[in-house]
Scaffold this motif. Structure first.
Motif, mmCIF file in Angstrom:
data_model
loop_
_atom_site.group_PDB
_atom_site.id
_atom_site.type_symbol
_atom_site.label_atom_id
_atom_site.label_comp_id
_atom_site.label_asym_id
_atom_site.label_seq_id
_atom_site.Cartn_x
_atom_site.Cartn_y
_atom_site.Cartn_z
ATOM 1 N N PRO A 72 0.794 -1.230 0.000
ATOM 2 C CA PRO A 72 0.000 0.000 0.000
ATOM 3 C C PRO A 72 0.829 1.284 0.000
ATOM 4 O O PRO A 72 0.380 2.306 -0.520
ATOM 5 C CB PRO A 72 -0.826 -0.111 1.289
ATOM 6 C CG PRO A 72 -0.213 -1.185 2.089
ATOM 7 C CD PRO A 72 0.494 -2.086 1.147
ATOM 8 N N ASN A 73 2.033 1.231 0.583
ATOM 9 C CA ASN A 73 2.797 2.482 0.659
ATOM 10 C C ASN A 73 3.488 2.846 -0.652
ATOM 11 O O ASN A 73 4.116 3.889 -0.748
ATOM 12 C CB ASN A 73 3.839 2.411 1.793
ATOM 13 C CG ASN A 73 4.859 1.333 1.560
ATOM 14 O OD1 ASN A 73 4.588 0.362 0.863
ATOM 15 N ND2 ASN A 73 6.026 1.491 2.120
ATOM 16 N N VAL A 74 3.387 1.993 -1.646
ATOM 17 C CA VAL A 74 4.034 2.318 -2.927
ATOM 18 C C VAL A 74 3.043 2.231 -4.088
ATOM 19 O O VAL A 74 3.457 2.249 -5.248
ATOM 20 C CB VAL A 74 5.250 1.395 -3.210
ATOM 21 C CG1 VAL A 74 6.326 1.599 -2.175
ATOM 22 C CG2 VAL A 74 4.857 -0.067 -3.276
ATOM 23 N N VAL A 134 0.776 4.212 -5.656
ATOM 24 C CA VAL A 134 0.765 5.227 -6.713
ATOM 25 C C VAL A 134 2.097 5.222 -7.466
ATOM 26 O O VAL A 134 2.133 5.267 -8.698
ATOM 27 C CB VAL A 134 0.452 6.614 -6.124
ATOM 28 C CG1 VAL A 134 0.667 7.708 -7.159
ATOM 29 C CG2 VAL A 134 -0.993 6.644 -5.630
ATOM 30 N N ALA A 135 3.186 5.146 -6.706
ATOM 31 C CA ALA A 135 4.505 5.145 -7.350
ATOM 32 C C ALA A 135 4.654 3.954 -8.302
ATOM 33 O O ALA A 135 5.179 4.098 -9.413
ATOM 34 C CB ALA A 135 5.595 5.111 -6.291
ATOM 35 N N LEU A 139 2.455 4.522 -11.431
ATOM 36 C CA LEU A 139 2.979 5.569 -12.321
ATOM 37 C C LEU A 139 4.326 5.202 -12.923
ATOM 38 O O LEU A 139 4.816 5.891 -13.821
ATOM 39 C CB LEU A 139 3.110 6.889 -11.545
ATOM 40 C CG LEU A 139 1.806 7.489 -11.005
ATOM 41 C CD1 LEU A 139 2.074 8.859 -10.390
ATOM 42 C CD2 LEU A 139 0.756 7.621 -12.088
ATOM 43 N N PHE A 165 -7.860 1.089 -11.276
ATOM 44 C CA PHE A 165 -7.622 2.144 -10.291
ATOM 45 C C PHE A 165 -8.858 3.007 -10.148
ATOM 46 O O PHE A 165 -9.715 3.049 -11.030
ATOM 47 C CB PHE A 165 -6.411 3.004 -10.692
ATOM 48 C CG PHE A 165 -5.841 3.771 -9.524
ATOM 49 C CD1 PHE A 165 -5.332 3.109 -8.420
ATOM 50 C CD2 PHE A 165 -5.825 5.161 -9.520
ATOM 51 C CE1 PHE A 165 -4.824 3.801 -7.329
ATOM 52 C CE2 PHE A 165 -5.315 5.866 -8.438
ATOM 53 C CZ PHE A 165 -4.807 5.187 -7.344
ATOM 54 N N ARG A 218 7.318 10.627 -4.088
ATOM 55 C CA ARG A 218 6.073 10.449 -4.850
ATOM 56 C C ARG A 218 4.877 10.413 -3.894
ATOM 57 O O ARG A 218 3.853 11.028 -4.148
ATOM 58 C CB ARG A 218 6.166 9.160 -5.673
ATOM 59 C CG ARG A 218 4.882 8.694 -6.282
ATOM 60 C CD ARG A 218 4.290 9.677 -7.280
ATOM 61 N NE ARG A 218 5.097 9.819 -8.482
ATOM 62 C CZ ARG A 218 4.887 10.775 -9.403
ATOM 63 N NH1 ARG A 218 3.923 11.661 -9.231
ATOM 64 N NH2 ARG A 218 5.643 10.856 -10.469
ATOM 65 N N LEU A 232 3.158 3.730 6.328
ATOM 66 C CA LEU A 232 2.407 3.685 5.067
ATOM 67 C C LEU A 232 2.938 4.674 4.042
ATOM 68 O O LEU A 232 2.932 4.413 2.852
ATOM 69 C CB LEU A 232 0.919 3.958 5.326
ATOM 70 C CG LEU A 232 0.129 2.771 5.864
ATOM 71 C CD1 LEU A 232 -1.300 3.162 6.161
ATOM 72 C CD2 LEU A 232 0.158 1.598 4.877
#
Lengths: 502, 313
Positions: free
Chosen positions: A385-387, A389-390, A393, A402, B36, B274
């Motif tokens: 979950p912490n990555v 979006v990265a 993209l 999404f 990011r 997170l």
């Protein structure tokens, strides 16, 4: 005796924990108490956000314009605005007699300082002032924004983060991250606020439009957990908070009011349109087949509990780019999808790797099954979950599911339509689309510009840039003490959308 | 005794250095996405690169570690990458929240577990079996589930106690107490089971010792045998159990903090993890290790105070 001494010493040590935090302000009839999903991250004017976090800064920083709940742009600190013929100059007339709460006058100088500070900063919304070449001060209450090129999203920007006005004396100061000074309806009460625990705002006695903000005090308590938010609502600790589909029944049973409005859309991004990773995706027939592969009505009904509307386009009303006639372009028809794949040269389907995102996990088996029905095999890669979006993209994935928030149409096009747009993750360039977008950009605001944006939207739908499933309702829950109006193009209401119920 | 305690302090410092180093190396493996995460989905690649540079993430890992250590030893844990406050300030507002919750929970747990454990050990029979059954039932109930039940009953239905949030003691002692009743109760009820069983076992063991038989033969009253002699000998085991409970609760408080929306160390850790806020994570790790080391030293001290045999050894 010795025991008593030790006990006393331990008690004293425990109670002498430094009084770092001050108070919690209770919920009274004069207080608007809301819960936020996210904690505030900054009050620095250059780092402000829209979405959930707008509720933290909007009580303090008034905006040049504002968007009414239906999405219409309204005057606010700027009383009039006018574009020149080619949309490269925007003249703003400002409200006179307004002051920031530190006594600094609000005028053209203050607006210029704010716009330049945002544009030249490193915050996530610097793009909202990115089109501004320079700011010309015409008079104390009038200024002209010279744009590098027309920006059809400029008015929306000036009604949100782009138009937030902080006292110029605070811009760039280190303590402005925690101490906002604006000219808005409320003043941030540092004495009674505790970062991460509760943010307290007291009425600004000098505010020019006090009638629009009927509460004496406003508090925001960050509560990330949905169950905890519901408990805070049901026990009356807070008056209003964002909900989710799964608690609507519980909320209604508890006599809470549930408000709904579609703001986000959910669907597949078919980003590898140049076929760099999966050659099949470069064929529009394949992408159309993917649009026909999903039983969106059933998914909406049984997984998203019916809180939304089936769609085929990446815009939601009242966006000017939204075209109701585009919904229904692709019907669920796996047989026709298989025929299209065969016509494109993929009678046995193809294989694709997709990211498995935790928040969208309920949809993963459905995608696997429904794509298998048309011959497409999916292998999944878990994404922490912490990555998320990265990772998305990064361009690693030829297609992915999404949920994207919709804002002004121009902001949305900038998000995903241009070759360098962040959500055009494979950086596929489409000259026809860019020509359509250029037409929209250079057409003066109004019906013609809306039609031009809808034409660009139609092009994206017909060429299946995405496989949208449905627009998702944002769900907001309130108690009997307050009336709440949902806000078009934002996931939670603006502070001015609340009023006492009686 | 002092030499013994100094040894414990030295081993605590060694532990702090080791865990900090390992944590730093582990969490920095995932910092590539921090910029990011901070800048959001609309940021350009150039903005992400610029923020990485501003945060110093483009420097070699060892340089970053050296920089962090040199500041940390001077008490400067740096600014948070994602919040508007410094790491020290974030910890200063969150640590008392978690510590007050956990300390009160362990104190209550000690009292109740001692009463139940001693009663079970001394009385035996049906009382022992009843306490064991209740303990096992308590152990089987997850504390978050218990927390939800308590909120529904005492906050939503009866409106007696706040459902969420925390008020500091300095602001209002009564509101502070009210805000802690339910979270502490959920922590105590589920933790009391194992503690009372451990105390029961320790007391039974102590009562079987030869010196107890001798004391009884000399006509010392059963009350004195139990409270003045047997309990002192059972104390090391009980204190160890409670210190383990304290440390477990410190780590496990995140769940209860989430249920009750309490802004403590647990919620700070989860949010920092997170988004990848390394300075905050490092601050949390360092702080928790210091607390754990201090608790262990305190337990050693209490053991030595209660039991001369420990001092002698």
């Amino acid at each position: 005796m010795r025991n008593r001494l030790i006990l006393s010493a331990l008690t004293a040590a425990f109670l002498s924990v430094p009084p770092v935090a001050q108070a919690e302000v209770g919920n009274t009839p004069e207080t608007l108490a809301i819960a936020g999903i996210l904690d505030n991250d900054t009050f620095d004017r250059a780092g402000l956000s829209i979405g959930h976090r707008a509720q933290y800064w909007m009580p303090v920083f008034d905006t040049l314009l504002y968007t009414a709940p239906d999405g219409k742009t309204m005057p606010n600190l700027a009383t009039e605005w006018r574009f020149n013929g080619d949309g490269t100059e925007l003249t703003l007339k400002l409200r006179e007699g307004v002051k920031f709460s530190d006594g600094t006058p609000f005028n053209a100088e203050a607006v210029k300082a704010n716009l330049e500070y945002l544009r030249d900063g490193v915050g996530q919304n610097t793009w909202m002032a990115g089109a501004i070449k320079n700011v010309e001060i015409v008079g104390p209450a009038e200024l002209k924004l010279h744009l590098k090129e027309p920006d059809p999203g400029m008015l929306f920007n000036l009604a949100t983060v782009g138009g937030a006005m902080a006292s110029p004396a605070t811009l760039g100061k280190a303590d402005s991250k925690m101490l906002p000074i604006g000219s808005g309806p409320y003043i941030y009460d540092t004495a009674r606020s505790v970062t991460g625990r509760q943010y307290v705002y007291k009425r600004n006695p000098d505010y020019w439009n006090a009638g629009a903000f009927p509460f004496e005090t406003m508090t925001i308590t960050p509560i990330n957990d949905l169950s905890a938010r519901m408990n805070a609502l049901k026990s009356g600790q807070v008056d209003a908070a964002a909900g989710e589909g799964q608690v609507v029944t519980e909320a209604e049973a508890s006599k809470l009011t549930v408000s709904r409005l579609p703001v986000d859309w959910l669907g597949l991004f078919l980003s590898d349109r140049d076929g760099k990773m999966v050659k099949a995706l470069s064929d529009v027939r394949v992408r159309r087949a993917l649009n026909m592969a999903f039983d969106e009505k059933a998914i909406l009904k049984f997984v998203a509990r019916g809180y939304g509307e089936v769609t085929d386009q990446p815009f939601v009303p009242p966006s000017e780019a939204f075209d109701p006639s585009l919904d229904g372009t692709y019907q669920y028809d796996p047989k026709a999808a298989r025929a299209l794949l065969a016509e494109a040269g993929y009678p046995n389907g193809f294989s694709v790797t997709m990211p498995d995102i935790g928040t969208l996990a309920p949809y993963t088996p459905i995608i696997t099954q429904q794509l298998k029905d048309i011959g497409v095999t999916v292998s999944w890669v878990k994404v922490p979950p912490n990555v998320t979006v990265a990772e998305l993209l990064s361009g690693k994935y030829p297609m992915f599911l999404f949920r994207l928030g919709s804002q002004s149409p121009w902001a949305d096009f900038n998000k995903f339509a241009f070759a360098n747009s962040p959500w055009n993750t494979s950086k596929a360039k489409d000259e026809k689309l860019e020509a359509l977008l250029k037409t929209a950009q250079y057409t003066p605001p109004g019906k013609e510009q809306n039609a031009a944006m809808q034409a660009a939207n139609r092009y994206m739908v017909e060429n299946a840039f995405f496989a949208p499933w449905f627009r998702i309702d944002s769900i907001y829950i309130s108690n009997a003490q307050v009336k709440v109006q949902m806000q078009a193009q934002n996931i939670v209401p603006w502070p001015r959308n609340y009023a006492p119920a009686k | 005794m002092i030499r013994y305690l100094l040894k414990r302090v030295a081993s605590g410092i060694a532990l702090l250095c080791l865990v900090s180093t390992v944590t730093f190396m582990m969490v920095f493996g995932a910092t590539g996405n921090v910029a990011r995460n901070i800048l959001g989905e609309n940021a350009t690649a150039d903005q992400v690169t610029a923020l990485n540079s501003r945060l110093g993430l483009d420097r070699p890992l060892m340089v970053q570690f050296g920089d962090w250590v040199s500041h940390a030893v001077r008490g400067d844990l740096g600014p948070s990458w994602t919040m508007s406050e410094s790491v020290a300030s974030a910890l200063a507002s969150r640590l008392p929240v978690t510590l007050s919750m956990v300390t009160i929970a362990v104190a209550l747990m000690a009292l109740l577990a001692a009463m139940l454990g001693i009663a079970a050990a001394v009385r035996g029979g049906w009382a022992d079996r009843a306490i064991q059954i209740v303990s096992v039932a308590g152990f089987a109930m997850p504390n978050f589930w218990l927390g939800l039940l308590l909120v529904l009953t005492f906050s939503v239905e009866l409106g007696l106690l706040p459902a969420t949030g925390y008020v500091s003691f300095s602001a209002s002692p009564s509101a502070w107490a009210a805000s802690l009743v339910l979270p502490v109760t959920s922590l105590v009820l589920s933790g009391i089971a194992s503690a009372s069983q451990q105390i029961r076992g320790a007391v039974i063991d102590a009562l079987k010792q030869d010196y107890v038989r001798t004391l009884r033969a000399r006509g010392v009253s059963p009350r004195s045998v139990l409270y003045r002699h047997a309990l002192r000998n059972a104390m090391p085991a009980a204190l160890t159990v409670l210190s383990v409970q304290f440390i477990a609760l410190l780590g496990g408080a995140a769940v209860i903090e989430r249920v009750f929306a309490i802004p403590g160390m647990g919620s700070l850790t989860v949010s920092a993890a997170l988004i990848g806020d390394v300075p905050v994570l490092m601050g949390v790790v360092v702080t928790l290790i210091i607390v754990v080391v201090l608790v262990n030293i305190l337990v050693d001290f209490l053991n030595a105070w209660a039991n001369p045999k420990v001092r002698m050894s």
